[in-house]
Write a protein that holds these residues in place. Structure first.
Motif, short mmCIF file in Angstrom:
data_model
loop_
_atom_site.label_atom_id
_atom_site.label_comp_id
_atom_site.label_asym_id
_atom_site.label_seq_id
_atom_site.Cartn_x
_atom_site.Cartn_y
_atom_site.Cartn_z
N GLN A 358 -5.13 -21.73 -60.86
CA GLN A 358 -5.10 -21.85 -62.32
C GLN A 358 -3.73 -21.55 -62.91
OE1 GLN A 358 -7.35 -19.03 -64.60
NE2 GLN A 358 -7.82 -20.52 -66.19
N PRO A 359 -3.11 -20.38 -62.64
CA PRO A 359 -1.78 -20.14 -63.23
C PRO A 359 -0.72 -21.08 -62.68
CG PRO A 359 -2.39 -18.37 -61.70
CD PRO A 359 -3.61 -19.19 -61.90
N MET A 360 -0.86 -21.52 -61.42
CA MET A 360 0.12 -22.46 -60.87
C MET A 360 0.02 -23.81 -61.56
SD MET A 360 -0.02 -21.60 -56.78
CE MET A 360 1.27 -22.78 -56.39
N GLU A 361 -1.20 -24.21 -61.90
CA GLU A 361 -1.36 -25.48 -62.62
C GLU A 361 -0.87 -25.34 -64.05
OE1 GLU A 361 -3.06 -28.19 -65.31
OE2 GLU A 361 -4.04 -26.25 -65.07
N LEU A 362 -1.15 -24.19 -64.68
CA LEU A 362 -0.72 -23.99 -66.07
C LEU A 362 0.80 -23.93 -66.19
CD1 LEU A 362 -3.31 -21.36 -67.36
CD2 LEU A 362 -3.16 -23.77 -68.00
N THR A 363 1.46 -23.36 -65.19
CA THR A 363 2.92 -23.23 -65.24
C THR A 363 3.65 -24.40 -64.60
OG1 THR A 363 2.79 -21.90 -63.22
CG2 THR A 363 2.84 -20.73 -65.33
N GLY A 364 2.90 -25.42 -64.12
CA GLY A 364 3.54 -26.63 -63.61
C GLY A 364 3.87 -26.63 -62.14
N PHE A 365 3.54 -25.57 -61.41
CA PHE A 365 3.83 -25.55 -59.97
C PHE A 365 2.89 -26.48 -59.21
CE2 PHE A 365 5.80 -21.57 -61.25
CZ PHE A 365 6.99 -21.61 -60.55
N LEU A 366 1.70 -26.74 -59.77
CA LEU A 366 0.78 -27.71 -59.19
C LEU A 366 0.57 -28.84 -60.18
CD1 LEU A 366 -2.05 -25.58 -57.53
CD2 LEU A 366 -0.28 -26.89 -56.39
N ALA A 367 0.44 -30.04 -59.64
CA ALA A 367 0.21 -31.19 -60.51
C ALA A 367 -1.17 -31.12 -61.13
CB ALA A 367 0.36 -32.48 -59.70
N TYR A 368 -1.24 -31.58 -62.38
CA TYR A 368 -2.52 -31.58 -63.08
C TYR A 368 -3.42 -32.65 -62.51
CZ TYR A 368 -5.97 -32.77 -66.59
OH TYR A 368 -7.15 -33.08 -67.23
N SER A 369 -4.69 -32.29 -62.32
CA SER A 369 -5.72 -33.26 -61.96
C SER A 369 -7.05 -32.70 -62.41
CB SER A 369 -5.74 -33.53 -60.45
OG SER A 369 -6.18 -32.39 -59.75
N PHE A 370 -8.05 -33.55 -62.40
CA PHE A 370 -9.39 -33.07 -62.77
C PHE A 370 -9.83 -31.95 -61.83
CE2 PHE A 370 -14.02 -33.21 -62.69
CZ PHE A 370 -14.33 -33.24 -64.04
N THR A 371 -9.50 -32.08 -60.56
CA THR A 371 -9.89 -31.08 -59.56
C THR A 371 -9.19 -29.76 -59.79
OG1 THR A 371 -10.26 -32.84 -57.94
CG2 THR A 371 -10.03 -30.59 -57.10
N SER A 372 -7.85 -29.81 -59.97
CA SER A 372 -7.11 -28.56 -60.18
C SER A 372 -7.50 -27.91 -61.51
CB SER A 372 -5.61 -28.84 -60.14
OG SER A 372 -5.23 -29.71 -61.20
N ARG A 373 -7.84 -28.77 -62.51
CA ARG A 373 -8.24 -28.24 -63.82
C ARG A 373 -9.51 -27.40 -63.70
NH1 ARG A 373 -6.91 -26.20 -68.51
NH2 ARG A 373 -8.05 -27.01 -70.31
#
Length: 846
Positions: A358-373
């Motif tokens: 969650q924090p990696m996706e929010l800070t841009g370290f992981l690409a956004y996707s429905f799964t990561s969201r």
């Protein structure tokens, strides 16, 4: 493992596989929405740019008129942060198809404060303005929970979307464009996941609330707190909270979302501490956990007053500290053998991964996707399920531990009487023979006075180990615990008494011989700190017969052990020849018989040896009812003593004896005495002398006609109380007799301390009196001593005329026995008194 158990396990595995199949099918239909954005489903081309206004002063016109400010990079490259700044996102759309396109722009951040969307044509002329965000009013729940706009792009045309993001919290706002169909699929997938998540968590909360009311364990309340915190937090982050709470509540949660992050962290640590039972240890780890909980509470309250962009980084630091503390708590329990917490340990795996994503996706370290969201949501869902399994495993463990403690002695870890009873009832239900065999370490209670409790338990375990080994060689002794590989045959009944059950139908002698052989192999010596204890054993045998009452069966076993004390071969048995049961029901019938005068007193005459006339009689209790004809008077007395009605029975006997004295007096027997037996149990009667005096007054009975015979058992328990009672009875004029004189180790001392008026020689010295010079000396000495002390003396057990004449020659006062008469009911006794023919013939030579 049994075939039936394997079959059930196979069914459980099949069900698990089927559930995973359903989950995988559902997941395949839910995890793909973001793959179908409009640029992948239609000839629509997109171009991205952005600008970060750190001063928050730029206006729409300024941004539009200064294109050089823009950075032409994908939105995935936007450096999102918690800093207070505005984000301007530019999205150019070009529809190269021959058909117009209905487009839905989805802004995947329901927590954004202000989201203003400007739609422009290719000449940067404003077409329409949209206002979204949780600070905007008059939006629908759907627009709050799923921020989006709908618009039309004509064929062969271009449009531009300019989006201004102004928020104090999470600023990252993924933007995706969909056609209507794909957007509906997205909403369907989101709603499906939200529904599953909310449904599972609410059912888990309700179920654990029921468990709390049933078990009263605080850990269930903490678990429910964790569930509610997770629902609240993820409802805010993902948007479904608008359907759970009133809109104003949800908007407040958005403002104070860090507080609810602290809440879920608080309950995570509290659950870890309580679940692993550190609150029972009160060690330094528990104190560390409590301090961190207090610290998080303070930080949570502070977050209500600190701006979110400051509170969020602080929370991430505290969360790292939380992980460290929880790892310490879990590792320590695993190291100490806390194996039943395996599901709880597994629950941390999805939590750790989800919390990192969650924090990696929010800070841009992981690409956004429905799964990561939705990764954190799925992680929480898996964690809650595993935690529920952990709680169930904990309950199973506690149940097994409670069952273990209920069926094992705490100190020796051997099976106890509960397990013995289970085995007995199981065998009874199968109509199998059940003979209780008790083996006791003789004088164990005496040993306990010179060794410590722990040394005593060690001794018991040592003997039990050897005894278990001996029993394992004999197939007739049943296993008391069939679920264990050890299959123990022995139960520990405490106080050095062991029990086992023989299921073989055999005569008493064969079983006694086998048990004697077994105890001969047991340790005869045991060393404790240089002291070489000498061990011996006694055996008690009790057959259940037709009775299925465990307590009665066990009680007879203890009576058999008591008999074994005086046995040469140290074996005692308690046969079950009659069908009566020494239980509460029988005691109730005995009590009713007392109240309704269904009992009777039989009288055995006491003969004056000088005149060969009856001087008195001993009152003996009988129960004339034919139903109880096989019940011995000794068993009747034991039953009365064990059930607490002995005092009621004794008072009835005294009163009935006084009634019969009155009858005898009316028939002309004015000097005839009646003796009543008292035991140690009768000393508990409050104000016994006063009650006796009231009975004498009630029936106008002269006190000198009533005697009390005291056996030595009455002297052992309470010397002071007995001295007082004897003095009070003597003061009333009642004669007190020392019964069974000569059999006790301290009878001579009783003559000094008590005011007796008569001695009674036990029959054990009389039955072989003519042929036993030693007994002749003892009896003659007792007679002489009694006369020298101004006491009269009665000899019981006289069965032959030879003994009668010998006692007369020894100058005894009175005698009692079958030679004169057996115990007779009152009417027959009265006829005996009137004739006394047999007494007239005593001195005859015939």
């Amino acid at each position: 493992m049994e075939l039936r158990t394997l079959r059930y396990h196979a069914i459980a595995v099949a069900i698990l596989i089927f559930i995973f199949f359903i989950i995988s099918t559902l997941a395949s239909n839910l995890v793909v929405p973001t793959r179908y954005t409009i640029d992948k489903t239609a000839p629509m081309y997109l171009d991205y740019a952005y600008y970060i206004d750190e001063t928050k002063t730029k206006t729409f016109d300024t941004i539009i008129n200064q294109p050089e400010l823009l950075t032409h990079q994908p939105f995935s490259d936007v450096p999102w942060s918690f800093s207070q700044q505005n984000y301007w996102l530019f999205l150019d759309l070009e529809n190269k198809s021959l058909n117009k396109q209905n487009v839905v722009a989805h802004f995947d951040n329901p927590m954004v404060d202000h989201l203003t969307v400007y739609r422009l044509d290719k000449n940067n002329k404003l077409i329409e303005t949209y206002k979204l965000g949780d600070k905007e009013e008059a939006l629908s729940l759907f627009e709050y929970s799923v921020p989006h706009i709908r618009f039309l792009v004509e064929r062969k045309s271009s449009q531009r979307l300019v989006m201004k993001i102004d928020t104090v919290g999470i600023s990252k706002t993924p933007v995706n464009l969909y056609r209507d169909k794909e957007f509906i699929d997205l909403v369907r997938s989101q709603t499906g996941i939200w529904g599953i998540f909310v449904g599972v968590l609410l059912m888990a909360a309700l179920y654990n609330l029921v468990l709390y009311f049933g078990i009263k364990d605080r850990v269930y309340l903490i678990y429910i707190g964790y569930i509610i915190s997770a629902l609240t937090l993820l409802g805010a982050v993902l948007g479904f909270g608008f359907y759970l709470w009133p809109v104003q509540w949800q908007l407040y949660i958005h403002e104070k979302v860090i507080f609810f992050n602290y809440a879920i962290s608080f309950f995570t640590l509290a659950f870890c501490t309580m679940f692993l039972r550190y609150h029972k240890d009160n060690c330094w780890r528990y104190k560390m956990s409590v301090k961190l909980l207090l610290f998080m509470s303070v930080m949570a309250i502070a977050s209500l007053f600190i701006p979110e962009y400051i509170a969020a980084p602080l929370f991430f630091c505290v969360m790292a500290l939380l992980y460290v503390v929880c790892i310490i708590l879990i590792y320590n329990k695993l190291r100490s053998g806390f194996r039943w917490a395996k599901f709880y340990v597994l629950s941390w795996i999805p939590l750790i991964f989800g919390a990192v994503i969650q924090p990696m996706e929010l800070t841009g370290f992981l690409a956004y996707s429905f799964t990561s969201r939705h990764a954190f949501l799925m992680a929480i869902l898996c964690e809650v399920i595993l935690m529920a399994m952990a709680l169930a495993d904990r309950v199973r463990y506690q149940r097994e531990r409670a069952l273990y403690h209920a069926t094992h002695t705490q100190q020796t870890k051997l099976l106890n009487s509960s397990k013995l009873k289970q085995a007995f009832m199981a065998l009874q239900s199968q109509n199998r023979s059940t003979t209780l065999c008790l083996i006791k370490i003789r004088h164990f209670n005496s040993l306990n006075t010179i060794i410590t409790s722990s040394q005593g338990y060690t001794l018991i375990k040592h003997v039990a180990k050897e005894l278990e080994l001996e029993l394992s060689h004999e197939r007739e002794f049943t296993n008391l615990e069939t679920d264990l590989n050890t299959s123990p045959r022995l139960a520990d009944l405490s106080s050095g008494v062991f029990a086992c059950i023989s299921t073989k139908t055999q005569n008493q002698e064969m079983l006694e011989a086998l048990l004697t052989k077994i105890i001969s192999s047991l340790p005869k010596q045991y060393e404790i700190k240089g002291l070489n204890l000498q061990l011996s054993y006694s055996i008690g045998i009790s057959s259940a017969g037709k009775s299925n009452d465990f307590e009665y069966w066990l009680k007879r076993g203890y009576l058999a052990l008591k008999k074994a004390k005086g046995s040469v071969n140290q074996v005692g048995s308690s046969s079950n020849g009659n069908n009566l049961m020494m239980d509460v029901a029988l005691a109730a019938k005995l009590q009713q018989a007392i109240k309704t005068n269904q009992l009777a007193l039989y009288y055995q005459p006491q003969i004056n040896l000088l005149s060969n006339h009856v001087s008195g009689a001993e009152a003996l209790l009988r129960w004339p009812d034919p139903t109880y004809s096989n019940l011995s008077i000794e068993e009747l007395i034991i039953l009365a003593e064990h059930t607490g009605i002995i005092n009621e029975l004794t008072l009835w006997v005294i009163e009935q004896a006084c009634k019969d004295i009155v009858k005898l007096t009316k028939n002309g027997y004015n000097e005839h005495t009646i003796s009543v037996n008292l035991s140690a149990k009768n000393l508990t009667i409050n104000n016994l002398a006063e009650k006796v005096e009231n009975i004498l007054i009630k029936y106008q009975v002269p006190a000198q006609l009533l005697k009390f015979e005291l056996t030595e058992s009455a002297f052992v328990d309470s010397q002071d109380a007995l001295i007082k009672l004897v003095d009070e009875l003597t003061a009333l004029g009642i004669k007190v007799v020392l019964d069974d004189f000569g059999t006790g180790y301290a009878s001579l001392s009783y003559l000094v301390n008590y005011h007796f008026s008569e001695l009674k020689i036990d029959k054990s010295f009389v039955f072989d009196l003519p042929n036993n010079p030693t007994h002749q000396v003892i009896v003659q000495t007792a007679i002489d001593m009694a006369h020298n002390l101004n006491l009269s003396i009665t000899i019981e057990g006289v069965e032959t005329q030879e003994i009668h004449h010998l006692l007369k020659d020894m100058n005894a006062d009175c005698a009692q026995g079958y030679l004169y008469a057996k115990a007779l009911p009152y009417t027959d006794y009265l006829h005996f008194l009137k004739s006394q023919y047999s007494l007239k013939m005593l001195d005859s030579s015939f």
